[in-house]
Every structure is written in structure tokens, then in C-alpha cells.
Write an enzyme that holds these catalytic residues in place. Structure first.
Site, short mmCIF file in Angstrom:
data_model
loop_
_atom_site.label_atom_id
_atom_site.label_comp_id
_atom_site.label_asym_id
_atom_site.label_seq_id
_atom_site.Cartn_x
_atom_site.Cartn_y
_atom_site.Cartn_z
N ARG A 280 0.68 -1.20 0.20
CA ARG A 280 0.38 0.45 -0.02
C ARG A 280 0.16 1.09 -0.01
O ARG A 280 0.54 2.86 -0.72
CB ARG A 280 -1.14 -0.31 0.91
N TYR B 45 -17.43 18.66 -13.82
CA TYR B 45 -18.67 16.71 -13.97
C TYR B 45 -18.53 16.55 -12.25
O TYR B 45 -19.11 16.72 -10.82
CB TYR B 45 -16.84 16.55 -13.78
N ASP C 78 -8.59 19.03 -13.13
CA ASP C 78 -8.88 18.49 -13.61
C ASP C 78 -8.39 18.96 -14.93
O ASP C 78 -8.85 18.61 -16.50
CB ASP C 78 -10.41 18.42 -13.62
N LYS D 192 -9.21 6.89 -18.66
CA LYS D 192 -9.41 8.04 -19.98
C LYS D 192 -8.24 8.31 -21.06
O LYS D 192 -8.49 7.56 -21.48
CB LYS D 192 -10.48 9.58 -19.49
C1 PLP Z 1 -14.24 9.79 -15.61
C2 PLP Z 1 -14.03 11.39 -15.05
C3 PLP Z 1 -13.82 11.57 -13.86
C4 PLP Z 1 -13.78 10.56 -12.90
O1 PLP Z 1 -12.30 9.59 -12.95
P1 PLP Z 1 -12.92 7.80 -12.36
O2 PLP Z 1 -11.18 7.58 -12.69
O3 PLP Z 1 -14.01 7.75 -13.12
O4 PLP Z 1 -12.74 8.53 -10.92
C5 PLP Z 1 -13.33 12.63 -13.41
N1 PLP Z 1 -13.38 14.01 -13.79
C6 PLP Z 1 -13.40 13.72 -15.60
C7 PLP Z 1 -12.80 15.50 -16.65
C8 PLP Z 1 -13.25 12.62 -15.60
O5 PLP Z 1 -14.01 12.52 -17.14
#
Ligand code: PLP
Length: 400
Positions: free
Chosen positions: A54, A106, A186, A211
Site C-alpha cells: 500500500r 463534472y 482536472d 480515460k
Molecule cells: C471520468 C472522469 C472523472 C472520474 O475519474 P474516474 O477514474 O472514473 O474515477 C473525473 N473527471 C472527469 C472530467 C472525468 O471524465
């Protein structure tokens, strides 16, 4: 334990022969998957760097070094999801802290702030980061609360409407008013290939690796990168204390995916530009939002602060929710599904899929209508993608 230790019984040999931890110096070209949850110590508390899975893992460490470099950061930490990064960043605040974020943040991020973190008496101010007066006002109210550890959560471009924040203008406005504020962004939609927010005054860059960075629809993961060593130290402590760490197999998968990130982003962008131009000229499409189109309201800002336009498109189509559902059912190449940034093209209806949880009122306020589709352009042949959209649009046209 060496093989000749045949004097040991079956059960002991089954555990120990061939397993000597001192042997792993293989010079393998690809970082190995180290599944070990514990690491043999030379003497009590004298370790060869790693102690417990961890707190640190060699496969994860390879990825953290690579991600830091791509984000132009001193440090990077990898977590089990993008949302897990948000949770750890929120833990930098004291109870009673203050968060400033965008009205378009988001909804999967907002859900944690609103429904879970709110029990720590956090106050959340929603502003439009395109309006610097609103930003300044929120920063002042943050100061007046005496909150020394305010958090600002930016998202640029936003999911799904692709609103762009002038990152440098916003960070300097905020820091002029409150130098102690922690600014996170983000960066999921751009990936480190197209945007380097640390160069624009941001303290922490969060990326949902799920993503574009992984890009193959088979790993959920997130990263935080920073140049501020004191924030890194606190987050590293939290990473271990909260425990939202990824599996070494997932880290291995992303170590592999990240090698083609540049190639994929170029192809996503090239395909998306062609699809956006096609959609913009189509009579059944009311409005297209794509960072690379001159019609995007912040196209000039994008040219100034980003290195590309990424592969995400938002489009308002003619018709009703029923027309949209027909259109989506006629598509043959596009996969109807949530998520984005994958090699395969994905399409979805935010109003009843990813952004359903916001509620109609909140969606209407920012413009997520029933006829908005979000398209994540993959790396297929672009003529096939355009042909697929064209036939589905034609077939779903209401007969009148
Ligand atoms: C998918 C997404 C998240 C969350 O990420 P996870 O890996 O699904 O927890 C946060 N911000 C944006 C813009 C996203 O598209």
C-alpha cells in the site's frame, strides 16, 4: 532458498525454493509486475526502498515517475481512480474548509464534494471561472472565513460542454487574494499531451487515467502531479493512510498504454477535427462544440493555453429525446456507453446517462439538454466514422 535444500519437507519447499528475493536484478526492458505485498527487510526497518504494497510498489513507482515527467512535475502519485484522487486532495483541507469550483464541474466529482465531503462542514461556492469578478468575490469570501486551506477545483475543458477556463488569469486572481489557497485542476479531457497546467500556476493536476492516458477501456485509475514538495509529502502520507491504491497489474497495463499516448492523441485529434467539420455542416445538427473549430466560443484561448484540441465533441442535434434514441440505435461503429478517451469511438446522451444524477433543473441551467450528445472520437478510420454518423442521422430524421 536454493534448490539443493531437499532436506526440507514438501510444504516448506513449495513455499521457498526459487523464491529468493535477492535475485531480482534482471534488466528486463519492461517494468515487471511486482505483485508482492511485502518486501524482505535486511534488518528490522532497513529496507531496499519498499516495505508494504500500500505504501509503495515498484510497478506503481515506474508509472509515477513517467506520469510526473509527462505532467512536467517534480512528483506524481497514482491512485485507484480519478475520484480517489479527489478524495485525497479534499483531505488536505481542515474541517470547515472552503471549496470553490465551477458551476459546470463534472457531476461525478461534484457528487463527492456535495454528498460525502459535506459532512466535514465544508462550504462549496460554485462560480463561473470565465467571470473573473465572480472568482475574486469567491476568493475574498474564502479569506473572510479565515480558512487558510481553501481548495479551488478547476476543470478545463469541462465535461461534457467543453467550456475552457483561462487558467493563468484565474490562478493569478486567486493567489493575489489568497496566496495559501490550493488550486487543483482536472486535466482529464486534455491529458498531459495537450495541456500542462502546472506551467499556468496550478498547484495540483488531477488526471483520470481511466480515460486518455490508459485509453483502452480496461483500467480505472487516477493521478495527481505537483511541483510543491510539501503538498506531495502530505498526499503521499494520505495515499498510504486512506489506501486507495491501484493493483500492480493495472499499473503494468498503464505503463504499457502510456507509451502510445502521443500517437493516440494525435490520431484522436485528427479524426475529431474531421468529424466536427462534418457535423457542423450537417443540416440535422444544430450546434457543434469542438475546441478546434473557430466557432468554439473560446477557440482563441485554446490556441493560447493548449497544445491541441483533443478528441471530445459535444453536439446538439435536431429533434427530440426519441430522435436521439433512434439515432444512437442506428450507429454501427460507435459504442453507446459512458467513459471517454478510448481507442474505440464512444457516444452517449449525458441527460440520461453520465449526467442523469444532476437532475433536470441543474442540467437545464448549464445547457445539458435531451438533444445533446457527447462523442469521444477513437482511432478508427475517419471515413468509416463519418459514414456511420451520416447514415444514422439520415435514418433517424423524422419523416414529415
Ligand atoms: C471520468 C472522469 C472523472 C472520474 O475519474 P474516474 O477514474 O472514473 O474515477 C473525473 N473527471 C472527469 C472530467 C472525468 O471524465
Amino acid at each position: 532458498m536454493a534448490e539443493q535444500h531437499s532436506s526440507y519437507a514438501f510444504a516448506t519447499r513449495a513455499l521457498h525454493v526459487g523464491q529468493d528475493s535477492a535475485q531480482w536484478k534482471s534488466r528486463a526492458v519492461v517494468p515487471p509486475i511486482v505483485m508482492a505485498t511485502t518486501f524482505a527487510q535486511f534488518e528490522p526497518a532497513v529496507t531496499a526502498r519498499f516495505e508494504y504494497g500500500r505504501s509503495g510498489n515498484p510497478t506503481r513507482n515506474s508509472l509515477e515517475l513517467c506520469m510526473a515527467s509527462l505532467d512536467k512535475a517534480k512528483h506524481s502519485l497514482i491512485f485507484s481512480s480519478g475520484v480517489a484522487c479527489e478524495v485525497n486532495i479534499t483531505h488536505l483541507l481542515q474541517a470547515g474548509g472552503h471549496i470553490i469550483t465551477d458551476t459546470q464541474v463534472y457531476c461525478g466529482i461534484d457528487r463527492y464534494f456535495r454528498k460525502c465531503a459535506s459532512k466535514f462542514d465544508l462550504t462549496i461556492d460554485y462560480v463561473d471561472f470565465c467571470d473573473l469578478n465572480q472568482v475574486a468575490k469567491a476568493a475574498e469570501s474564502n479569506l473572510q472565513r479565515g480558512s487558510k486551506s481553501g481548495l479551488v477545483w478547476l476543470e478545463s475543458p469541462t465535461n461534457p460542454l467543453l467550456k475552457v477556463t483561462d487558467i493563468r488569469a484565474v490562478t493569478s486572481t486567486l493567489k493575489n487574494i489568497n496566496p495559501n489557497v490550493i488550486i487543483a485542476i482536472d486535466n482529464t479531457f486534455m491529458s498531459p499531451y495537450f495541456q500542462s497546467p502546472l506551467e499556468l500556476g496550478v498547484d495540483l493536476v488531477m488526471t483520470s487515467i481511466t480515460k486518455y492516458v490508459n485509453g483502452h477501456s480496461d483500467v480505472v485509475m487516477g493521478s495527481i502531479s505537483t511541483n510543491r514538495t510539501e503538498l506531495y509529502d502530505r498526499l503521499k502520507y494520505l495515499q498510504n493512510a486512506i489506501g486507495a491504491v491501484p493493483s500492480p497489474i493495472d499499473c503494468f497495463m498503464v505503463n504499457r498504454s502510456i507509451k502510445t499516448l502521443a500517437l493516440r492523441m494525435e490520431k484522436h485529434q485528427k479524426n475529431a477535427m474531421a468529424v466536427a467539420l462534418f457535423l457542423e455542416s450537417h443540416p440535422l445538427v444544430k450546434r457543434v462544440l469542438y475546441l478546434g473549430l473557430e466557432s468554439h466560443p473560446q477557440h482563441q484561448l485554446v490556441l493560447k493555453q493548449c497544445k491541441g484540441f483533443t478528441g471530445m465533441i459535444a453536439a446538439y442535434l435536431e429533434g427530440t429525446l426519441e430522435t436521439m434514441c433512434k439515432f444512437l440505435s442506428y450507429l454501427k461503429i460507435f459504442t453507446l456507453g459512458e467513459s471517454l478517451g478510448a481507442v474505440e469511438s464512444l457516444i452517449e446522451l449525458p441527460a440520461i446517462m453520465t449526467h442523469e444524477m444532476m437532475g433536470q433543473w441543474a442540467r437545464d441551467k448549464i445547457g445539458i439538454s435531451d438533444t445533446l450528445v457527447r462523442i469521444s472520437i477513437g482511432v478508427e478510420d475517419v471515413d468509416d466514422l463519418i459514414g456511420d454518423l451520416d447514415q444514422a442521422l439520415k435514418r433517424s430524421q423524422p419523416t414529415n
